[in-house]
Write an enzyme that holds these catalytic residues in place. Structure first.
Site, PDB file in Angstrom:
ATOM      1  CG  ASP A  31      -2.120  -0.972   0.944  1.00 10.29           C
ATOM      2  OD1 ASP A  31      -2.578  -1.049  -0.209  1.00 10.29           O
ATOM      3  OD2 ASP A  31      -2.547  -1.652   1.884  1.00 10.29           O
ATOM      4  CG  ASP A  37      -7.623  -4.088  -2.576  1.00 15.13           C
ATOM      5  OD1 ASP A  37      -7.931  -5.144  -3.152  1.00 15.13           O
ATOM      6  OD2 ASP A  37      -8.059  -3.785  -1.457  1.00 15.13           O
TER       7      ASP A  37
HETATM    8  N1  GLY Z   1      -7.377  -1.722   0.104  1.00 15.08           N
HETATM    9  C1  GLY Z   1      -8.115  -2.272   1.187  1.00 15.08           C
HETATM   10  C2  GLY Z   1      -9.582  -2.087   1.048  1.00 15.08           C
HETATM   11  O1  GLY Z   1     -10.066  -1.660   0.009  1.00 15.08           O
HETATM   12  O2  GLY Z   1     -10.258  -2.367   2.004  1.00 15.08           O
END
Ligand code: GLY
Length: 380
Positions: free
Chosen positions: A98, A159
């Site tokens: 992330d 994601d």
């Molecule tokens: N990237 C984590 C979520 O969308 O919860």
């Protein structure tokens, strides 16, 4: 057309949030639509810069300064830069894919708007650290956990497509192609494996880290391994779009369009998705407004890239529905209540979320400024 009112309301809520938090960090999700200080974890004090959602707050401040240039939003946005510099320099909670979310919205804007060399240096350092998560045989960037973690080894999640813009930017700003090459290969692996034949998506997918062989998909936050987690499908729309826009690889545009048409077909009549798209009104499940907001941003880029006005019309219908039925009011400090973080863990269910708020504001800004270039698309 309710945008002007919606923008005024959103900025009013953001003002309350920023008055309350200044340079500290709200938690990932609200409680009764008000944010509390980020809980202390992983050795970081309460209100500190930890976990994956802190950049959405300064990200909103950078957006607000574009919506209201006469305001003082960027003064506070700039005041968050040292925290993100310290985080990467001190290697504080950075063993995650992330880093893209974290640095694209915090330090890249400080480079874009202010040519702040320290912001650029630290954002490139974050991109370098992201590359340490590449599994060469599989050509993917592992999402979670240490690279030798037996559960997380070889796993990427949809994601992650949103983390690739930091790498494209790093190649553009440094002239070193290695970041772009890693991002392109990772996105191609997701293109080939994370989208199912019916254009729905897995949340997560595993590759054999030694041979690179694609193994299987499953879910972490969806209702079932074979269901369609709404936010994942929305990450697919926007994430594949951004990978297309950065690389010109038309296969990513096709992937974004597949995710988009399926997302649209699974929306309920009132346009606000249930947190998993297997649900219908009869199931009595919560909505995930944040998935709607993410999809709006991706659909607008898709409409521009394909020239298909139906994607813009759908985006506007979703945004209108979010503004009319989900947006925060009164004492709320979330701009967009009614998202779901992780229903399986009973976390942030039917609450505001930092990312939902951010993408709602981005969607409003995009609606006001058709030609606006997002921070995800910073190129140098
Ligand atoms: N990237 C984590 C979520 O969308 O919860």
């Amino acid at each position: 057309m309710i945008t002007a009112t919606a923008v005024t309301a959103a900025l009013g809520t953001l003002r309350q949030l920023s008055d309350e938090f200044g340079t500290s960090y709200p938690d990932d999700t609200s409680v009764d639509n008000r944010y509390r200080p980020r809980l202390a974890r992983r050795g970081v004090e309460e209100g500190g810069n930890v976990d994956w959602t802190t950049s959405f707050y300064p990200g909103m401040l950078w957006l607000a300064g574009q919506l209201e240039p006469e305001g003082d939003w960027w003064t506070l946005a700039r005041a968050h830069v040292p925290s993100f510099v310290r985080r990467i320099d001190g290697h504080i909670d950075v063993e995650t894919h992330d880093l893209g979310f974290l640095y694209t919205l915090s330090l890249v804007p400080a480079w874009v708007h202010d040519a702040d060399p320290e912001a650029r240096r630290a954002a490139v350092a974050a991109a370098d650290h992201l590359l340490t998560r590449v599994l060469p045989a599989a050509g993917i960037i592992q999402a979670w956990g240490d690279l030798d973690n037996p559960v997380e080894r070889g796993r990427a999640i949809i994601d992650s497509l949103m983390n690739m813009p930091l790498l494209y930017w790093a190649s553009a700003t440094t002239g070193d192609d290695k970041y772009r090459a890693a991002a392109h290969r990772h996105a191609a692996q997701l293109r080939d494996n994370i989208i199912r034949d019916d254009d729905t998506t897995f949340h997560t997918f595993y590759w054999d880290p030694t041979t690179g062989e694609p193994l299987r998909g499953d879910t972490a936050q969806g209702a079932a391994d074979d269901s369609t987690w709404a936010r994942g499908q929305a990450w697919g729309i926007y994430g594949f779009m951004l990978n297309f826009l950065h690389t010109g690889d038309e296969t990513f545009l096709a992937s974004a369009e597949r995710c988009a048409t399926r997302f649209i077909s699974l929306l309920p009549e009132d346009k606000v998705p249930y947190w998993d798209m297997i649900f219908t009104a009869a199931d009595g499940q919560e909505r995930d407004s944040s998935a709607g907001a993410i999809a709006v941003c991706g659909l607008l880029d898709l409409a521009a890239a394909t020239g298909k006005s139906e994607y813009r019309e759908e985006a506007m219908a979703i945004l209108d529905a979010l503004a009319a039925t989900c947006a925060g009011s009164g004492e709320d400090t979330t701009l967009l209540p009614h998202s779901v973080y992780n229903k399986n863990h009973d976390a942030g269910v039917d609450e505001g979320s930092m990312w939902g708020d951010y993408f709602y504001l981005e969607a409003l800004l995009r609606r006001e400024n058709a030609g606006w270039t997002s921070y995800w698309m910073a190129r140098a």
